[in-house]
Enzyme design. Sequence first.
Site, PDB file in Angstrom:
ATOM      1  CG  HIS A 116      -1.938   0.968   1.351  1.00 29.41           C
ATOM      2  ND1 HIS A 116      -1.713   2.285   1.663  1.00 29.41           N
ATOM      3  CD2 HIS A 116      -3.275   0.857   1.176  1.00 29.41           C
ATOM      4  CE1 HIS A 116      -2.859   2.935   1.683  1.00 29.41           C
ATOM      5  NE2 HIS A 116      -3.831   2.095   1.388  1.00 29.41           N
ATOM      6  CG  ASP A 150       0.462  -2.121   6.204  1.00 32.42           C
ATOM      7  OD1 ASP A 150      -0.526  -2.237   6.954  1.00 32.42           O
ATOM      8  OD2 ASP A 150       0.414  -1.547   5.095  1.00 32.42           O
ATOM      9  CD  GLN A 191      -6.863  -4.552   4.214  1.00 28.72           C
ATOM     10  OE1 GLN A 191      -7.794  -5.223   4.654  1.00 28.72           O
ATOM     11  NE2 GLN A 191      -7.052  -3.354   3.704  1.00 28.72           N
ATOM     12  CE  LYS A 224      -7.491  -0.138   6.232  1.00 27.07           C
ATOM     13  NZ  LYS A 224      -8.098   0.159   4.937  1.00 27.07           N
ATOM     14  CB  CYS A 256      -3.569   3.115  -1.723  1.00 30.38           C
ATOM     15  SG  CYS A 256      -4.860   4.280  -1.353  1.00 30.38           S
TER      16      CYS A 256
END
Length: 410
Positions: free
Chosen positions: A121, A198, A201, A224, A364
């Site tokens: 991303h 990261d 997700q 999220k 993104c």
Amino acid sequence: MDVAAVRRDFPILQQTVNGHPLVYLDNAATSQKPRPVIEAIRHYYETYNANVHRGVHTLGTKATEAYELAREKVARFIHAPSAEQVIFTRGTTESINMIAYGFARPRLGPGDEIVTTAAEHHSNLVPWQQVARATGAALKFIPLQPDGTISLDDVRRTVTPATKLVAIAHVSNVLGTIHPVREIAEIAHAAGAVVVVDGAQSVPHLPTDVQAMDCDFLAFSGHKMCGPTGIGVLYGKRKWLDEMEPTYFGGEMIDVVELHQSTWKETPWKFEGGTPIIAGAIALGVAVDYLTGIGMEAIRQHDRALTAYALERLRRVEGITVYGPARAEQRGGLVTFNLEGVHPHDLATVLDAEGIAIRAGHHCCQPLMRWLGVPATARASFYLYNTEQDIDALVNALQTAKEFFHHAIG
Ligand code: PMP
């Protein structure tokens, strides 16, 4: 998992959109919020709204306790060794930028390397480009296999003794790939590099154990994972957080201020300058309670079953290309695809007319779009309240869209 009961907890799902029951398949962009999370925000503002860490009055104490309790809940959720290793931020983007500014910039220089992938991303790429520009360090990329996965042999080949930092998503927001972050951390640590994960997700969808993963930093977003927007988390190993420079300076984060110099509070408070996101943090704590109540393992199984079902149904639609790893076991709960001859934006617009919300665009991830050789893709992403009927609605609408566009073009 009782999905019908879960769905009743989400008021937004009870509506029709454009005359159809809402089918919300854009969870990788942001998830919906269950009633207890919405209630927690209302309850805070209606009964104990006050600033934290300052007032000795009753409301101030109550707000401070609730804010710090949220930190403890988040720490338990990701198996952090202590609550002090959880810093509240605005989200993944801010968390990664804080590492880039406070940790990487002072440490890196010419001859050093930052290793990442072309599937990141922009939030986990652009900050590292900026660090590279500012410090003279080089940016290197672990090659992607044809299905978007990465091989550990390639990680071993890319990471060298010059590598100071490896930054990688645990789960790709486009391909859905689950990366072997534990093994990557082992390789990075053997070379003397730190690992930034990261988790935007992954934390909402997979059981997370930062100690088992052995990452040095983990960044994720509350919105999220059933929490509100505007709140996120930066987790770090204690020694790094203690060494790391704050990014913002001002009230709340100081210890002693003199006219020409100041000292900072301890970790994590030195990173939370100014009035923090009090309601957001408290509500994120409630979101964590909600997810824990259902069980992250159950949520993972549900995501996986839906992904397997979606992969199977989508592959049977002629003209659909599905990107990413073949098996649901290798993926988070999302499927990215294109329909031959139809721009994904047009597809998303036609689906919206049927009440189906999917995402279309570059997500993104412009370098990854270039690697895939497409300008954009469509993406359906799932969460605990989605059902096989949602996927049936998607596939049926795709069939209709296909006929519509082929007639329009033909
Ligand atoms: N990384 C990944 C993998 C993401 O999916 C996202 C959100 N789309 C981000 C980072 C950025 O998160 P946020 O916008 O909440 O800061």
